[in-house]
Scaffold this active site. Structure first.
Site, short mmCIF file in Angstrom:
data_model
loop_
_atom_site.label_atom_id
_atom_site.label_comp_id
_atom_site.label_asym_id
_atom_site.label_seq_id
_atom_site.Cartn_x
_atom_site.Cartn_y
_atom_site.Cartn_z
N GLU A 112 25.09 44.40 43.95
CA GLU A 112 24.39 43.87 42.79
C GLU A 112 24.63 42.38 42.76
OE1 GLU A 112 25.33 45.27 38.87
OE2 GLU A 112 25.23 47.35 39.53
N ASP A 142 28.28 41.41 28.72
CA ASP A 142 29.43 41.24 29.59
C ASP A 142 30.71 40.94 28.82
OD1 ASP A 142 28.54 41.57 32.35
OD2 ASP A 142 27.17 39.93 31.89
#
Lengths: 271, 416
Positions: A53, A64
């Site tokens: 990724e 995040d």
């Protein structure tokens, strides 16, 4: 339901045929530098990642946790650009793994969905993971990904209702990204038992492979998840291994060691 | 009502072909992690039920009458108006609400919804601290656990409001990431919400965010315009020529604009934060700066200050409450459709208007609201003595004494 196994789905099915789960590794472009991040991606491929990724650093990464937030801030302060993502994608492809890009939606939107898709396909990217884009808002991306033969990986979460699971997985191609737990990215000491139940619920509505992300940091966790999922996604743990004050070769060694251990985990789960 | 309610679906279209919920033209939408979709659907259902539930409406009206202090009055300010080309200037006094700004209108309603949805915890972001104080207040009143996220920079320039929130029993978290201002506080609040959504409601404080927030927050503030329109008619026998409000996210502006949108002869004027000037790059004038184009931030498509890659550009304003790089999507729609017009006021113009209203009328406005006063001074001069301008005085300036004292050199003894 899609009949053809395209890009990333073929990789996941091949791993399944080998009696194991795939290892998916997330690393952000530009951390610690653009060149360093490309080197890190080659390292995780060498250590056993099947799919990388390629993360795009973003100013407002609201899905995040602190580790990836800090890495994104470092990357942006160091001058990382969206253009660099395509360089990294090509490098992952050259190294022999399958690259998918993980990006917050505004960066795609601002470049132009069609242009982003064309650039990604040209660089050898398999598709996009879009943590803040739901299929309801994705008409333009669905059309562009069809034109360019790209996978589109949407997320599902423990909170997803059966109706949402059906709708989201119907829009996915490649695999379904299942968030193991409610929350943001970051290593966790235990991966929620919600994860197994979510995978079962996803399998009830689609034949697509299912990968589990959020919180995976150890060989044992990878093995546990590999017992029921098609892929194990590690992100923050890899980024943390790449951090620290030592010189880059030493940090790359640490990253290699962790990735190798996770790669053993995804092979141990089914035995 | 959402904009797309009006468009009937042709019979051969499937559900997949319908425009997504909560669009204002091209703006708005729901750009969120899938994990939040069930919560957004729950909120949308709860607010639609509440909108037609007499019990909810009665409870909210009772709170506004006995707690908020509604209806807020309007005040005519002739000594200030003498500096506005002689036009009549009326202030809608949201500064007199409990907690000192319009923010309480939205928060009381969202706190009631929180309880109806069976949640026990409410979280909020805050810039100037007014929304945080209002949320902490509602949480105290209704027995909810409360956490408020605030950028580190803002905790420093609005220290008084941090103390108020803590006294009210809320946890205040200073956010260090990014520019450490309002946008970063929203990021952190979103992270909390996606982690704790089972127990927690995120009371977004302005008309931004994913659907249904822009509509819902507007509707909870629409009481401002409802009252003001009737009050102006009663006092003057006519509608105002212009309604003026400051625009950060834009909740006080949508609140006062909404009832006037159908009055075609009433100009709707939003005033953005011009900071140190557009050419300086240090501003929050999304509609004026060249870096602002449509983009997605915090769940909605709207005008957004962004760089060549689509990274968010940091905004600047002397007023923490307007220091935000995007704007509510309905404002983008009103602007592009031509129904509303937007101008900006620089920090220096704002401080002049702040001082002027204080000295001519004995009313100290919030620095945010002082942007609207700059707009009123300009509009009054443009309209002349026959003009009638309604200003939403969205908050009071007590919280800004530290900033004002520093700006005017009033720190220390014996000055002036």
């Amino acid at each position: 339901m899609t009949a053809l196994a395209t890009g990333v789905e073929a990789v996941l099915r091949s791993c399944r045929a080998q009696g194991r789960a795939a290892l998916v590794g997330y690393l952000p472009v530009g951390y610690p530098t653009v060149e360093g991040s490309v080197e890190a991606m080659r390292t995780v491929v060498d250590a056993g990642c099947d799919i990388v990724e390629v993360g795009v650093p973003y100013s407002d990464p609201l899905m995040d946790g602190p580790v990836i937030q800090d890495a994104a801030a470092t990357a942006l302060a160091g001058g990382a650009r969206v253009d660099d993502v395509f360089t990294a994608v090509a490098a992952v492809r050259d190294a022999g793994a399958t690259p998918v890009v993980m990006t917050y939606w505004n960066l795609v939107l601002h470049r132009g969905v069609e242009r982003f898709a064309a650039d990604l396909a040209a660089a050898g990217g398999a598709g996009l993971i879009t943590p803040d884009l739901i299929p309801d808002e994705a008409a333009e991306w669905i059309a562009a990904s069809d034109r360019h033969g790209l996978d589109r990986i949407f997320l599902v979460a423990p909170s997803s209702t059966p109706e949402r699971l059906a709708r989201v997985t119907a829009a996915c191609r490649g695999f379904v990204y299942a968030a193991s737990t409610m929350g943001v990215t970051g290593a966790r000491t235990s991966v929620d038992s919600d994860a197994r139940g979510l995978v079962e619920r996803v399998r009830a509505v689609t034949d697509l492979p299912v990968c589990i992300g959020l919180g995976v940091s150890t060989r044992e966790q990878a093995a546990e998840i590999a017992a029921y999922a098609d892929g194990v996604i590690a992100g923050s743990a890899l980024v943390r291994a790449l951090g620290g004050d030592q010189d880059l070769p030493t940090r790359l060694q640490a990253l290699h060691a962790l990735t190798s251990s996770l790669a053993e985990g995804v092979r141990a789960g089914r035995r | 009502m959402s904009q797309n309610d009006a468009a009937p679906a042709p019979a051969d279209l499937t559900v997949e072909d319908l425009p997504p919920a909560g669009r204002f033209g091209d703006f708005g939408g729901r750009y969120v992690p899938e994990a939040l979709v069930p919560a957004l659907e729950q909120i949308d259902e709860a607010r639609q039920k509440a909108a037609v539930d007499p019990e909810f409406q009665a409870e909210l009206a009772r709170l506004h009458a006995t707690y908020t202090g509604r209806p807020s009055i309007i005040t005519e300010v002739p000594r200030f108006a003498a500096h506005c080309g002689g036009a009549r200037v009326l202030l809608k006094r949201e500064d007199l609400n409990h907690t000192g700004s319009h923010k309480i209108n939205n928060v009381l309603a969202q706190a009631l919804l929180t309880k109806r949805m069976g949640k026990t915890r409410i979280i909020a972001e805050t810039g100037a601290g007014q929304h945080g104080v209002a949320t902490a207040t509602a949480a105290a009143l209704m027995g909810l656990e409360c956490t408020v996220y605030m950028g580190r920079v803002d905790t420093e320039r609005q220290a008084l409001n941090v103390a108020r929130m803590r006294i009210l029993g809320a946890e205040v978290v200073a956010v260090e990431h990014g520019s450490a201002t309002l946008k970063d506080a929203i990021n952190e609040a979103m992270r909390d919400w996606v982690t704790n959504v089972g127990t927690t409601h995120y009371a977004i404080g302005t008309v931004t965010g994913p659907h249904p927030f822009p509509e819902m927050v507007r509707d909870f503030h629409a009481v401002i315009g409802e009252e003001a329109r009737a009050q102006v008619l009663e006092l003057t026998g006519r509608l105002p020529d212009a309604v003026v409000a400051c625009v950060g996210g834009g909740s006080n502006a949508m609140g006062i604009f909404h009832r006037f949108v159908g009055d075609a002869d009433v100009r709707l004027v939003g005033v953005e934060a011009g900071g140190e000037g557009i050419e300086s790059g240090r501003h929050a004038a999304r509609f004026a700066g060249s870096s602002a184009t449509p983009g997605v931030l915090h769940g909605a498509m709207s005008y957004l200050m962004q760089d060549a890659d689509g990274q968010t550009v940091e905004s600047h304003s002397i007023s923490a409450g307007l220091d935000y790089p995007s704007v509510g999507p309905e404002h983008s729609f009103l602007r592009d459709s031509g129904r509303a017009e937007y101008r900006y006021a620089t920090d220096d113009q704002v401080m002049e208007a702040f001082s002027l209203l204080s000295r001519t009328e004995g009313i100290i406005p919030a620095l945010e609201s002082a942007h609207a006063l700059v707009g009123a001074m300009q509009l009054g001069r443009e309209l002349g003595p026959d003009g009638l301008v309604l200003v939403n005085l969205s908050g009071r300036g007590d919280k800004d004494m530290h900033t004002a004292a520093a700006y005017f050199g009033l720190v220390g003894e014996g000055t002036q």
